[in-house]
Write an enzyme that holds these catalytic residues in place. Structure first.
Site, PDB file in Angstrom:
ATOM      1  N   ASP A 223       0.857  -1.188   0.000  1.00 14.05           N
ATOM      2  CA  ASP A 223       0.000   0.000   0.000  1.00 14.05           C
ATOM      3  C   ASP A 223       0.890   1.234   0.000  1.00 14.05           C
ATOM      4  OD1 ASP A 223      -1.851   1.980   0.298  1.00 14.05           O
ATOM      5  OD2 ASP A 223      -2.797   1.153   2.091  1.00 14.05           O
ATOM      6  N   LEU A 224       0.991   1.889  -1.163  1.00  9.51           N
ATOM      7  CA  LEU A 224       1.870   3.050  -1.294  1.00  9.51           C
ATOM      8  C   LEU A 224       1.389   4.238  -0.464  1.00  9.51           C
ATOM      9  CD1 LEU A 224       2.834   2.903  -5.062  1.00  9.51           C
ATOM     10  CD2 LEU A 224       4.405   2.930  -3.129  1.00  9.51           C
ATOM     11  N   LYS A 225       0.141   4.193  -0.017  1.00  7.09           N
ATOM     12  CA  LYS A 225      -0.373   5.292   0.787  1.00  7.09           C
ATOM     13  C   LYS A 225      -0.227   5.043   2.290  1.00  7.09           C
ATOM     14  CE  LYS A 225      -3.720   6.773  -2.709  1.00  7.09           C
ATOM     15  NZ  LYS A 225      -5.155   7.060  -3.010  1.00  7.09           N
TER      16      LYS A 225
ATOM     17  N   GLY B  25      -8.097  10.103 -20.124  1.00  2.00           N
ATOM     18  CA  GLY B  25      -8.219   9.749 -21.531  1.00  2.00           C
ATOM     19  C   GLY B  25      -8.211   8.250 -21.720  1.00  2.00           C
ATOM     20  N   HIS B  26      -8.542   7.841 -22.940  1.00  4.97           N
ATOM     21  CA  HIS B  26      -8.491   6.433 -23.320  1.00  4.97           C
ATOM     22  C   HIS B  26      -7.993   6.336 -24.753  1.00  4.97           C
ATOM     23  CE1 HIS B  26     -10.082   4.417 -19.824  1.00  4.97           C
ATOM     24  NE2 HIS B  26     -11.067   5.287 -19.735  1.00  4.97           N
ATOM     25  N   ASP B  27      -7.701   5.108 -25.150  1.00  2.00           N
ATOM     26  CA  ASP B  27      -7.140   4.821 -26.468  1.00  2.00           C
ATOM     27  C   ASP B  27      -7.818   5.596 -27.592  1.00  2.00           C
ATOM     28  OD1 ASP B  27      -7.491   3.212 -29.086  1.00  2.00           O
ATOM     29  OD2 ASP B  27      -5.756   2.223 -28.199  1.00  2.00           O
TER      30      ASP B  27
ATOM     31  N   ASP C 118      -3.291   1.838 -27.327  1.00  2.98           N
ATOM     32  CA  ASP C 118      -2.777   1.257 -26.088  1.00  2.98           C
ATOM     33  C   ASP C 118      -1.585   0.331 -26.315  1.00  2.98           C
ATOM     34  OD1 ASP C 118      -4.561   2.561 -24.485  1.00  2.98           O
ATOM     35  OD2 ASP C 118      -5.848   0.831 -24.098  1.00  2.98           O
TER      36      ASP C 118
END
Length: 415
Positions: free
Chosen positions: A70-72, A135-137, A167
């Site tokens: 857990d990076l947080k 955003g997306h592909d 992608d």
């Protein structure tokens, strides 16, 4: 950098990769590195990435190992930096600035490991007006001009090519090229660096030949009217009598001659050289294809140089005789899937393990990479407190089970 983890004989054996869990092109790039023998450790977050797919069937996580961090949480970034210190490559796919806020940005990581290749996978890139937006592909390929040129109808909407062009072609593959080139530099000069792999950059780069044709007057800046976009009657897709389709790519004169002969439209063959007669030629070709089934036309063109092939579905493709003979697809853990590619004569990649389950390899990686913090109390679940480097009965059982699974796989496949 050596590793005690046996990764197979792929060309990247001995290369250590840390993948900060995400979805889409980042995991696919890490999978490609893993397929080629790299020891890829995926740092999964508690709760998963939110992809909505059963982790046991997420094929982009095959050949990897997974740890939960857990990076947080307190100690999370420090644990990842311990991995970074022992890695050759790191891959992350956060929005710009997120990795820095989490304490694992490139400056921090390179300070810990100056030889590290830090690969950043984004859609818009690390800078520019859209860098911080979602955003997306489909949006990435839209602004590069790639989407606008795909489709058979100049007056209709473009055809969406799934998320393969942006992608995976413009994103994942360019990230892999970038990190491997940077790894070569790091090994030659002892200097790591950041690789900014933006899908918009890679996708634009893919259109280089088309831009050359456009500049030379050999390409019109609209879809469905050019040689390679469905505008040409001998380079396109035609329906058969049973609702199937055949793909035609008879561009060269000798292949075209074979095509019209086998199709039975030699009487209109001269229309190839007269653009005004292309509608006539297209109608004749379409009419002939509609007279038989896909299977019948496949038999007619089989083994010829007419450059004609049946359009197969995803489930049909693995059974095609050519792909079956080459073992282009394989089965592992009961799941049919593409085999590792490309192929190497001396150091073939292999499909060693199925998708890494989140956190299942924590104990093994802690041992192999000498990162006892992975097994510290801050990184274990409630009720599983341990001392650094000490394994709980649960993690011992997980490690033993996974070891058994990986050493008893009868269907290991090499590319």
């Amino acid at each position: 950098m050596s590793t005690t983890h046996t990764t197979g004989d792929g060309p990247l054996a001995g290369v250590r990769v840390v993948e900060l869990a995400g979805i889409g092109p980042g995991p696919f790039a890490a999978m490609l590195l893993a397929d080629l023998g790299a020891d890829v450790v995926r740092v999964d977050r508690p709760g998963g990435p939110g992809l909505g797919i059963d982790p046991a069937r997420d094929l982009t996580n095959r050949n990897k190992r997974s740890v939960l961090v857990d990076l947080k949480a307190d100690g999370g970034p420090a644990t990842v930096l311990d991995l970074v210190e022992r890695a050759d490559i790191l891959i992350e796919g956060y929005r710009p600035g997120v990795a820095e806020r989490l304490g694992v940005g490139p400056d921090t990581c390179l300070a810990r490991n100056p030889r590290l290749v830090y690969g950043r996978m984004t859609g818009w890139g690390q800078d520019g007006p859209l860098a911080s937006t979602a955003g997306h592909d489909i949006g990435y390929i839209a602004i590069t001009g790639a989407l606008g040129m795909i489709g058979p109808d100049p007056d209709g909407p473009p055809t969406v090519p799934a998320n393969l062009v942006g992608d995976y072609a413009g994103g994942s593959l360019y990230l892999v090229i970038g990190v491997l080139a940077a790894l070569q530099h790091a090994r030659a000069h002892g200097e790591g660096q950041v690789v900014d792999a933006a899908i918009v950059d890679g996708t634009a780069h893919l259109t280089t030949m088309i831009h050359g044709m456009l500049a030379a007057g050999g390409w019109q800046d609209r879809r469905g009217v050019n040689l390679l976009d469905g505008g040409c009657p001998f380079y396109g897709v035609y329906e058969t009598s049973d609702g199937g389709h055949m793909a035609v790519g008879a561009l060269e004169e000798q292949f075209y001659a074979e095509f019209v002969r086998l199709l039975g439209v030699e009487d209109v063959a001269p229309a190839r050289r007269d653009l005004a007669r292309w509608p006539e030629l297209r109608e004749a070709v379409a009419g002939r294809f509609r007279s038989r089934t896909r299977e019948e036309w496949t038999a007619v063109f089989d083994g010829s140089d007419a450059c004609v092939a049946p359009v197969l579905s995803l489930r049909e493709a693995p059974a095609h005789p050519h792909l079956a003979a080459r073992a282009t697809f394989t089965e592992h853990g009961g799941i049919a899937q593409p085999a590792p590619a490309p192929r190497f004569s001396v150091t073939p990649g292999s499909l060693r393990t199925g998708p890494a389950l989140p956190g299942a390899d924590t104990a093994a990686v802690a041992l192999d990479w000498s990162v006892p913090a992975l097994e510290s109390p801050k990184q274990t679940q409630p009720g599983q407190q341990t001392q650094p480097g000490q394994q709980t009965p649960q993690t011992q059982q997980t490690q033993q089970t996974q070891h058994a699974q990986r050493t008893q796989q009868p269907q290991e496949t090499e590319a």
